[in-house]
Design a protein around this motif. Structure first.
Motif, PDB file in Angstrom:
ATOM      1  N   ARG A  44       0.850  -1.197   0.000  1.00  0.00           N
ATOM      2  CA  ARG A  44       0.000   0.000   0.000  1.00  0.00           C
ATOM      3  C   ARG A  44       0.884   1.245   0.000  1.00  0.00           C
ATOM      4  O   ARG A  44       1.518   1.550   1.013  1.00  0.00           O
ATOM      5  CB  ARG A  44      -0.924  -0.011   1.218  1.00  0.00           C
TER       6      ARG A  44
ATOM      7  N   ASN B 280     -12.360  -9.246   2.075  1.00  0.00           N
ATOM      8  CA  ASN B 280     -13.112  -8.014   2.320  1.00  0.00           C
ATOM      9  C   ASN B 280     -12.800  -7.051   1.184  1.00  0.00           C
ATOM     10  O   ASN B 280     -11.775  -7.169   0.511  1.00  0.00           O
ATOM     11  CB  ASN B 280     -12.764  -7.408   3.683  1.00  0.00           C
TER      12      ASN B 280
ATOM     13  N   GLU C 116     -11.783  -4.096   1.039  1.00  0.00           N
ATOM     14  CA  GLU C 116     -10.607  -3.246   1.185  1.00  0.00           C
ATOM     15  C   GLU C 116      -9.315  -3.946   0.774  1.00  0.00           C
ATOM     16  O   GLU C 116      -8.252  -3.323   0.704  1.00  0.00           O
ATOM     17  CB  GLU C 116     -10.478  -2.758   2.632  1.00  0.00           C
ATOM     18  N   GLU C 117      -9.392  -5.237   0.471  1.00  0.00           N
ATOM     19  CA  GLU C 117      -8.191  -6.004   0.162  1.00  0.00           C
ATOM     20  C   GLU C 117      -7.602  -5.648  -1.200  1.00  0.00           C
ATOM     21  O   GLU C 117      -6.437  -5.936  -1.467  1.00  0.00           O
ATOM     22  CB  GLU C 117      -8.509  -7.507   0.216  1.00  0.00           C
TER      23      GLU C 117
ATOM     24  N   ALA D  73      -7.466  -2.488  -4.379  1.00  0.00           N
ATOM     25  CA  ALA D  73      -7.801  -1.116  -4.768  1.00  0.00           C
ATOM     26  C   ALA D  73      -8.867  -1.075  -5.847  1.00  0.00           C
ATOM     27  O   ALA D  73      -9.410  -0.015  -6.150  1.00  0.00           O
ATOM     28  CB  ALA D  73      -6.535  -0.395  -5.247  1.00  0.00           C
TER      29      ALA D  73
ATOM     30  N   VAL E 128     -12.416  -2.286  -3.641  1.00  0.00           N
ATOM     31  CA  VAL E 128     -12.806  -1.326  -2.609  1.00  0.00           C
ATOM     32  C   VAL E 128     -13.810  -0.301  -3.144  1.00  0.00           C
ATOM     33  O   VAL E 128     -14.527   0.346  -2.373  1.00  0.00           O
ATOM     34  CB  VAL E 128     -11.555  -0.616  -2.032  1.00  0.00           C
TER      35      VAL E 128
END
Length: 334
Positions: free
Chosen positions: A98, A191, A193-194, A196, A199
């Motif tokens: 990230r 999930n 958010e895992e 880009a 999300v």
């Protein structure tokens, strides 16, 4: 060629339950996957495991009970698992990926992305294992795409710099290793958010609220299953041809901004997209990103290696469990 091992299994019969020992086939080809609890690592583990490889995954905070718990910053633990397992191939997926997190944790990230990668390469060389180091298109500045493997890197952010330093550390410690540069990934997530890419799904679904979406950076969303397949194909080619080593590129071939990805996601699920607002200005917050770091993948293609899932197919397979309607049903009925 396979080996035989004993495995304990529970056998159920009417009125009884017993623990029995059964023979199981163990494939002779062995692969160790680091970061096996992560988005890409899970797909790589599954790909090898389902194609006649004896796969062992390792992780850290989320490792147990499925995978081996190994701290890659602990050279003794790394040495021990490699010596015990004696892998033919190591796929090194573990990294801090990230960009904005990297900027705030520079020292810790350098230890994982660079120092640990160099040590892993050294240990792999010690047992003759073929190491595939997963790198990134962010080693390039995005001003002159598409990029071939021998084009001069010029990372704009610290993430790209640490991954480039990791590449150098790997190849310096293991001349037979491979570097595989890949772009933005998506796939089966635990999930949203895992990834880009995934999300963005809630912003797409909640059409009662307008959402600003980047329409400046050109991306090439790539399915994790495709990268996993490339890793396996590359490994199998290498076992037949020791000259296969060095740097390689793999990427999806559909060019999209995040706004275009969001519109494609909406289209895949027959959802409205009029609330999505394209922002064409260069982002002014967070780590710098390259405008277009498209990777030239012809080197792998010439080896007969590759797999590409159409974005609309792959994204639907990845996101259907996260439909608001489906989550509501799961809450009510489970």
């Amino acid at each position: 060629m396979v080996g035989r091992e004993k495995e304990l299994k529970i056998r159920f019969a009417p009125g009884q339950c017993e623990l029995v020992e059964e023979d199981v086939d163990i494939p002779s080809r062995r692969v160790l996957i680091t970061g096996a609890t992560g988005l890409l690592g899970r797909a790589v583990y599954k790909e090898f495991n389902e194609n006649s490889w004896h796969a062992v995954g390792c992780g850290y905070s989320r490792a147990r009970p499925r995978f081996e718990r190994v701290n890659l910053l602990n050279s003794v633990e790394v040495h021990d698992i490699i010596q015990d397992f004696q892998p033919h191939v190591i796929v090194h997926c573990a990294a801090e990926r990230r960009p904005d997190v990297v900027e705030s944790q520079a020292d810790a990230v350098s230890q994982l992305n660079v120092t640990a990668s160099g040590n892993l390469a050294k240990e792999a060389a010690g047992v003759g294992a073929f190491l595939i180091y997963i790198s990134t298109d962010y080693v390039f500045d995005g001003t002159n795409p598409p990029y071939k493997e021998n084009d001069v890197p010029n990372p704009l952010n610290l993430y790209g710099k640490t991954k480039l330093e990791g590449e150098k550390a790997v190849l310096e410690n293991n001349e037979g290793a491979a570097v595989l540069r890949i772009p933005i990934l998506y796939g089966e997530v635990e999930n949203l958010e895992e990834s880009a890419v995934t999300v963005m799904f809630d912003k797409v679904q909640f059409s009662n609220k307008s959402a600003n979406m980047d329409h400046w950076q050109q991306r090439f969303p790539t399915n994790i299953n495709d990268v996993a397949s490339v890793c396996r194909q590359l490994s199998e080619k290498r076992m037949l041809d020791p000259s296969i080593k060095g740097t390689f590129h793999w990427s999806g071939n559909e060019q999209m901004t995040k706004y275009e990805m969001a519109c494609a996601i909406a289209d895949a699920f027959n959802l409205p997209s009029s609330h999505l607002r394209p922002i064409t200005d260069s982002p002014v917050v967070g780590a710098l990103r390259p405008r277009n770091a498209q990777l030239d993948c012809s080197k792998l293609e010439m080896l007969g290696i590759g797999q590409r899932t159409p974005f609309r197919v792959g994204i639907r397979e990845s996101l259907w469990p996260f439909l608001v309607d489906k989550r509501w049903r799961q809450t009510v009925f489970h």
